[in-house]
Design a protein around this motif. Sequence first.
Motif, PDB file in Angstrom:
ATOM      1  N   PHE A  22       1.114  -6.432   2.770  1.00  0.00           N
ATOM      2  CA  PHE A  22       0.211  -7.430   3.332  1.00  0.00           C
ATOM      3  C   PHE A  22       0.258  -8.660   2.443  1.00  0.00           C
ATOM      4  O   PHE A  22       0.137  -8.548   1.217  1.00  0.00           O
ATOM      5  CB  PHE A  22      -1.213  -6.882   3.424  1.00  0.00           C
ATOM      6  CG  PHE A  22      -1.302  -5.668   4.303  1.00  0.00           C
ATOM      7  CD1 PHE A  22      -1.468  -5.790   5.668  1.00  0.00           C
ATOM      8  CD2 PHE A  22      -1.184  -4.399   3.760  1.00  0.00           C
ATOM      9  CE1 PHE A  22      -1.522  -4.678   6.482  1.00  0.00           C
ATOM     10  CE2 PHE A  22      -1.242  -3.272   4.561  1.00  0.00           C
ATOM     11  CZ  PHE A  22      -1.406  -3.411   5.931  1.00  0.00           C
ATOM     12  N   GLN A  44       0.823  -1.196   0.000  1.00  0.00           N
ATOM     13  CA  GLN A  44       0.000   0.000   0.000  1.00  0.00           C
ATOM     14  C   GLN A  44       0.862   1.253   0.000  1.00  0.00           C
ATOM     15  O   GLN A  44       2.073   1.189   0.155  1.00  0.00           O
ATOM     16  CB  GLN A  44      -1.050  -0.038   1.124  1.00  0.00           C
ATOM     17  CG  GLN A  44      -0.540  -0.331   2.524  1.00  0.00           C
ATOM     18  CD  GLN A  44      -0.357   0.886   3.358  1.00  0.00           C
ATOM     19  OE1 GLN A  44       0.561   1.644   3.134  1.00  0.00           O
ATOM     20  NE2 GLN A  44      -1.178   1.051   4.383  1.00  0.00           N
ATOM     21  N   ARG A  92       3.430  -0.314   3.732  1.00  0.00           N
ATOM     22  CA  ARG A  92       3.140  -1.586   4.404  1.00  0.00           C
ATOM     23  C   ARG A  92       2.811  -2.634   3.358  1.00  0.00           C
ATOM     24  O   ARG A  92       2.150  -2.352   2.367  1.00  0.00           O
ATOM     25  CB  ARG A  92       1.984  -1.432   5.381  1.00  0.00           C
ATOM     26  CG  ARG A  92       2.365  -0.548   6.570  1.00  0.00           C
ATOM     27  CD  ARG A  92       1.263  -0.415   7.578  1.00  0.00           C
ATOM     28  NE  ARG A  92       0.934  -1.700   8.188  1.00  0.00           N
ATOM     29  CZ  ARG A  92      -0.138  -1.896   8.940  1.00  0.00           C
ATOM     30  NH1 ARG A  92      -0.974  -0.916   9.177  1.00  0.00           N
ATOM     31  NH2 ARG A  92      -0.388  -3.072   9.458  1.00  0.00           N
ATOM     32  N   PHE A 149      -7.118  -6.193   6.959  1.00  0.00           N
ATOM     33  CA  PHE A 149      -6.647  -4.808   6.970  1.00  0.00           C
ATOM     34  C   PHE A 149      -7.657  -3.877   6.287  1.00  0.00           C
ATOM     35  O   PHE A 149      -7.917  -2.773   6.764  1.00  0.00           O
ATOM     36  CB  PHE A 149      -5.281  -4.668   6.290  1.00  0.00           C
ATOM     37  CG  PHE A 149      -4.837  -3.233   6.221  1.00  0.00           C
ATOM     38  CD1 PHE A 149      -4.373  -2.576   7.353  1.00  0.00           C
ATOM     39  CD2 PHE A 149      -4.920  -2.524   5.039  1.00  0.00           C
ATOM     40  CE1 PHE A 149      -3.997  -1.234   7.303  1.00  0.00           C
ATOM     41  CE2 PHE A 149      -4.543  -1.182   4.976  1.00  0.00           C
ATOM     42  CZ  PHE A 149      -4.080  -0.540   6.108  1.00  0.00           C
TER      43      PHE A 149
END
Length: 171
Positions: free
Chosen positions: A79, A73, A77, A88
């Motif tokens: 994921f 993102q 971060r 999230f």
Amino acid sequence: MRFIKLFILTLLIYGCDQKNNYQGNVSSALETLQLEVSQQDSLEIKNIISIQTKNGNFEEREKIWAEDGRWLQAFGRVFYGKDTIIKFIKVLHTNPRYAASTANEYSEPEIKFLRSDVAVVHQYHERVGQVLDGIVTPTRRINTTYIITKENSTWLLRDKVTMDERERSQN
């Protein structure tokens, strides 16, 4: 001497003909790929992107991610895995600072098929009113790149990279 000139001329003509055959083969391969990629494939990919642009709809979002999907993102971060990504997204969409913002100016998704079962998609949008550290951010100009693959006749989102554009310095 004439023989040498004739030989060189023959080589040049033969070489040009081989180049034309190669270009014809490349064109033929591209035409074959375009035939393998149906209008339905493009519509299914656009549907995945559409689902990504809507707030909420967590059940739909869960269906479009590959089990081992990855999302990098805009704030750095990463994921990994569908469950982590959806978890999230749920937290993000219920966060009042994010929920206060709106997304608009979505561009038409640009779809490029790398193979008949792999597509790269780019989309631009703007987000207005997001609150970070108690301050309303300036309009975010966001570019997102998606890698979408077809697995067992189903298109799935495999990778998503979200990036904010920055002002360029005058130097």
